[in-house]
Design a protein around this motif. Structure first.
Motif, mmCIF file in Angstrom:
data_model
loop_
_atom_site.group_PDB
_atom_site.id
_atom_site.type_symbol
_atom_site.label_atom_id
_atom_site.label_comp_id
_atom_site.label_asym_id
_atom_site.label_seq_id
_atom_site.Cartn_x
_atom_site.Cartn_y
_atom_site.Cartn_z
ATOM 1 N N ASN A 141 0.839 -1.200 0.000
ATOM 2 C CA ASN A 141 0.000 0.000 0.000
ATOM 3 C C ASN A 141 0.871 1.245 0.000
ATOM 4 O OD1 ASN A 141 -3.155 0.236 0.386
ATOM 5 N ND2 ASN A 141 -2.542 -1.775 1.176
ATOM 6 N N VAL A 142 1.848 1.273 0.901
ATOM 7 C CA VAL A 142 2.717 2.446 1.009
ATOM 8 C C VAL A 142 3.537 2.613 -0.277
ATOM 9 C CG1 VAL A 142 4.586 3.533 2.324
ATOM 10 C CG2 VAL A 142 2.799 2.250 3.526
ATOM 11 N N ALA A 143 3.900 1.476 -0.874
ATOM 12 C CA ALA A 143 4.769 1.504 -2.067
ATOM 13 C C ALA A 143 4.016 1.900 -3.336
ATOM 14 C CB ALA A 143 5.414 0.130 -2.273
ATOM 15 N N TYR A 144 2.673 1.941 -3.258
ATOM 16 C CA TYR A 144 1.865 2.088 -4.471
ATOM 17 C C TYR A 144 2.323 3.232 -5.382
ATOM 18 C CZ TYR A 144 -1.997 3.037 -7.567
ATOM 19 O OH TYR A 144 -2.745 3.287 -8.682
ATOM 20 N N GLY A 145 2.419 4.454 -4.809
ATOM 21 C CA GLY A 145 2.784 5.618 -5.619
ATOM 22 C C GLY A 145 4.189 5.511 -6.188
ATOM 23 N N LEU A 146 5.043 4.775 -5.489
ATOM 24 C CA LEU A 146 6.426 4.613 -5.940
ATOM 25 C C LEU A 146 6.496 3.667 -7.125
ATOM 26 C CD1 LEU A 146 8.112 4.314 -2.426
ATOM 27 C CD2 LEU A 146 7.856 6.350 -3.854
ATOM 28 N N GLU A 147 5.634 2.634 -7.100
ATOM 29 C CA GLU A 147 5.549 1.721 -8.250
ATOM 30 C C GLU A 147 5.121 2.498 -9.490
ATOM 31 O OE1 GLU A 147 2.976 -1.622 -7.418
ATOM 32 O OE2 GLU A 147 3.924 -1.915 -5.466
ATOM 33 N N GLY B 196 14.335 -1.993 -4.664
ATOM 34 C CA GLY B 196 15.179 -1.834 -3.490
ATOM 35 C C GLY B 196 14.956 -0.487 -2.817
ATOM 36 N N GLU B 197 14.907 0.528 -3.650
ATOM 37 C CA GLU B 197 14.688 1.892 -3.167
ATOM 38 C C GLU B 197 13.292 2.018 -2.558
ATOM 39 O OE1 GLU B 197 14.779 6.000 -5.518
ATOM 40 O OE2 GLU B 197 16.270 4.577 -6.258
ATOM 41 N N ARG B 198 12.344 1.341 -3.191
ATOM 42 C CA ARG B 198 10.958 1.327 -2.696
ATOM 43 C C ARG B 198 10.891 0.765 -1.293
ATOM 44 N NH1 ARG B 198 8.724 -1.113 -7.678
ATOM 45 N NH2 ARG B 198 8.301 -3.027 -6.539
ATOM 46 N N ARG B 199 11.548 -0.368 -1.105
ATOM 47 C CA ARG B 199 11.511 -1.028 0.198
ATOM 48 C C ARG B 199 12.126 -0.150 1.282
ATOM 49 N NH1 ARG B 199 13.602 -6.401 -1.923
ATOM 50 N NH2 ARG B 199 11.912 -6.454 -3.431
ATOM 51 N N GLU B 200 13.232 0.506 0.919
ATOM 52 C CA GLU B 200 13.906 1.372 1.881
ATOM 53 C C GLU B 200 12.995 2.545 2.275
ATOM 54 O OE1 GLU B 200 16.710 3.073 4.361
ATOM 55 O OE2 GLU B 200 16.374 1.027 3.670
ATOM 56 N N ARG B 201 12.354 3.128 1.266
ATOM 57 C CA ARG B 201 11.479 4.282 1.520
ATOM 58 C C ARG B 201 10.247 3.844 2.335
ATOM 59 N NH1 ARG B 201 10.883 9.232 2.115
ATOM 60 N NH2 ARG B 201 9.111 10.337 1.235
ATOM 61 N N LEU C 238 9.203 5.280 6.061
ATOM 62 C CA LEU C 238 7.908 5.925 6.294
ATOM 63 C C LEU C 238 7.097 5.197 7.350
ATOM 64 C CD1 LEU C 238 7.039 7.039 2.694
ATOM 65 C CD2 LEU C 238 7.096 8.513 4.712
ATOM 66 N N LEU C 239 7.136 3.868 7.328
ATOM 67 C CA LEU C 239 6.411 3.121 8.366
ATOM 68 C C LEU C 239 7.021 3.425 9.732
ATOM 69 C CD1 LEU C 239 5.645 -0.281 6.620
ATOM 70 C CD2 LEU C 239 4.030 1.520 7.274
ATOM 71 N N ASP C 240 8.328 3.591 9.751
ATOM 72 C CA ASP C 240 9.010 3.985 10.970
ATOM 73 C C ASP C 240 8.507 5.364 11.418
ATOM 74 O OD1 ASP C 240 10.798 3.445 12.947
ATOM 75 O OD2 ASP C 240 12.500 4.400 11.908
ATOM 76 N N GLY D 54 8.050 -2.238 10.848
ATOM 77 C CA GLY D 54 7.912 -3.693 10.749
ATOM 78 C C GLY D 54 6.542 -4.177 10.304
ATOM 79 N N TYR D 55 5.659 -3.275 9.919
ATOM 80 C CA TYR D 55 4.295 -3.655 9.520
ATOM 81 C C TYR D 55 4.170 -4.051 8.043
ATOM 82 C CZ TYR D 55 1.579 -2.422 13.719
ATOM 83 O OH TYR D 55 1.009 -2.393 14.969
ATOM 84 N N GLU D 56 5.276 -4.096 7.301
ATOM 85 C CA GLU D 56 5.209 -4.300 5.846
ATOM 86 C C GLU D 56 4.288 -5.431 5.424
ATOM 87 O OE1 GLU D 56 7.949 -3.383 7.369
ATOM 88 O OE2 GLU D 56 9.209 -2.148 6.071
ATOM 89 N N ARG D 57 4.424 -6.593 6.086
ATOM 90 C CA ARG D 57 3.718 -7.784 5.620
ATOM 91 C C ARG D 57 2.314 -7.940 6.200
ATOM 92 N NH1 ARG D 57 6.510 -11.325 1.937
ATOM 93 N NH2 ARG D 57 8.720 -10.858 2.130
ATOM 94 N N ARG D 58 1.925 -7.007 7.063
ATOM 95 C CA ARG D 58 0.617 -7.130 7.695
ATOM 96 C C ARG D 58 -0.490 -6.912 6.670
ATOM 97 N NH1 ARG D 58 0.405 -6.001 13.412
ATOM 98 N NH2 ARG D 58 -1.833 -5.764 13.134
#
Ligand code: ADP
Ligand code: ADP
Length: 231
Positions: free
Chosen positions: A101-107, A114-119, A123-125, A131-135
């Motif tokens: 969900n958070v990565a949507y606009g980046l996609e 890799g950059e997406r995951r880092e960003r 942001l979740l931090d 640590g909520y990525e997989r929820r």
């Protein structure tokens, strides 16, 4: 940059050759400096959403102009404005996990994985959900959903974030806590923002300056401490 300049903006509904229609925003001028958070405060129906939507490019101007960093946005379509939008119901994608969900606009922007995951991680931090990525979105509380929606809206680094009553669906205690967290997140990311609310406490908590609206007009724009000292 100079940030947002709203110049003498008018928004009307239902106007035709025979009827003037309803004036929802009545010659409003307002500047939001780069990095500044301004709350638009006023009772329901006073024109806050209409003004926000006009700035976003979702509502046509019946008068005036909207500029960003000196550029007149007349004719610039919504997605080209590079503004972020966040509404009361964050409307997460139910079939994507939190990270995606958070990565949507980046996609959409073609940012590499890799950059997406880092960003996404940053942001979740920032919104207190490290640590909520997989929820799954379905497992989140209302407050957590709005935190994810905030992270998603910030992911593409919008040059202006427009928030329309983003906390109104939450209960009072949660609203107070989230108002502080939203302010901290916007400040930490240096995001320029307009935050629409009918809640005084929320406006005073979130904003560097509060713009008070009534019946389509802007009455006053001041820092919270100045407004609180007023009789
Ligand atoms: P607020 O966000 O402060 O609650 P709005 O901008 O939603 O205020 O509404 C301002 C005025 O414009 C109200 O009188 C409302 O009824 C009217 N209005 C809002 N949206 C529409 C619309 N799509 N069509 C007609 N009238 C509208
Ligand atoms: P995509 O790149 O299309 O999002 P991935 O297979 O890379 O798909 O990731 C699937 C899910 O796993 C996403 O929610 C992503 O946020 C999460 N994820 C992937 N890699 C990591 C990682 N190194 N740390 C945390 N979450 C990760």
């Amino acid at each position: 940059g100079r940030g947002l300049e709203v110049r003498d903006v008018v928004v009307r509904y239902g106007a035709s050759r025979r009827r003037p229609g309803t004036v929802a925003v009545d010659h409003v001028s307002l500047d939001v400096a780069s990095g500044e958070i301004v709350a638009l405060l006023g009772p329901s129906g006073c024109g806050k959403s209409s003004l926000l939507r006009a700035v976003a490019g979702l509502e046509p101007l019946a008068g005036g102009a909207v500029l960003f960093d000196g550029e007149d946005l007349a004719g610039v379509p919504v997605h080209r404005r590079r503004f972020g939008l966040l509404f009361q119901d964050g409307q997460l994608f139910p079939h994507r996990d939190v990270g995606r969900n958070v990565a949507y606009g980046l996609e959409t922007l073609g940012v590499p994985a890799g950059e997406r995951r880092e960003r996404v991680r940053e942001l979740l931090d920032a919104v207190g959900l490290a640590g909520y990525e997989r929820r799954s979105v379905a497992t989140l509380s209302g407050g957590e959903k709005q935190r994810v929606a905030l992270a998603r809206s910030l992911a593409p680094r919008p040059r202006l974030l427009l928030l329309d009553e983003p906390l109104s669906a939450l209960d009072r205690r949660l609203r107070e806590r989230l108002a502080v967290d939203v302010r901290d997140t916007l400040q930490a990311t240096g995001t320029t923002a307009v935050f629409v609310t009918h809640d005084h406490d929320e406006a005073f908590t979130v904003a560097d300056r509060v713009a008070v609206m009534d019946r389509g007009r802007l009455l006053q724009v001041d820092a919270p401490d100045v407004l609180l000292r007023a009789p």
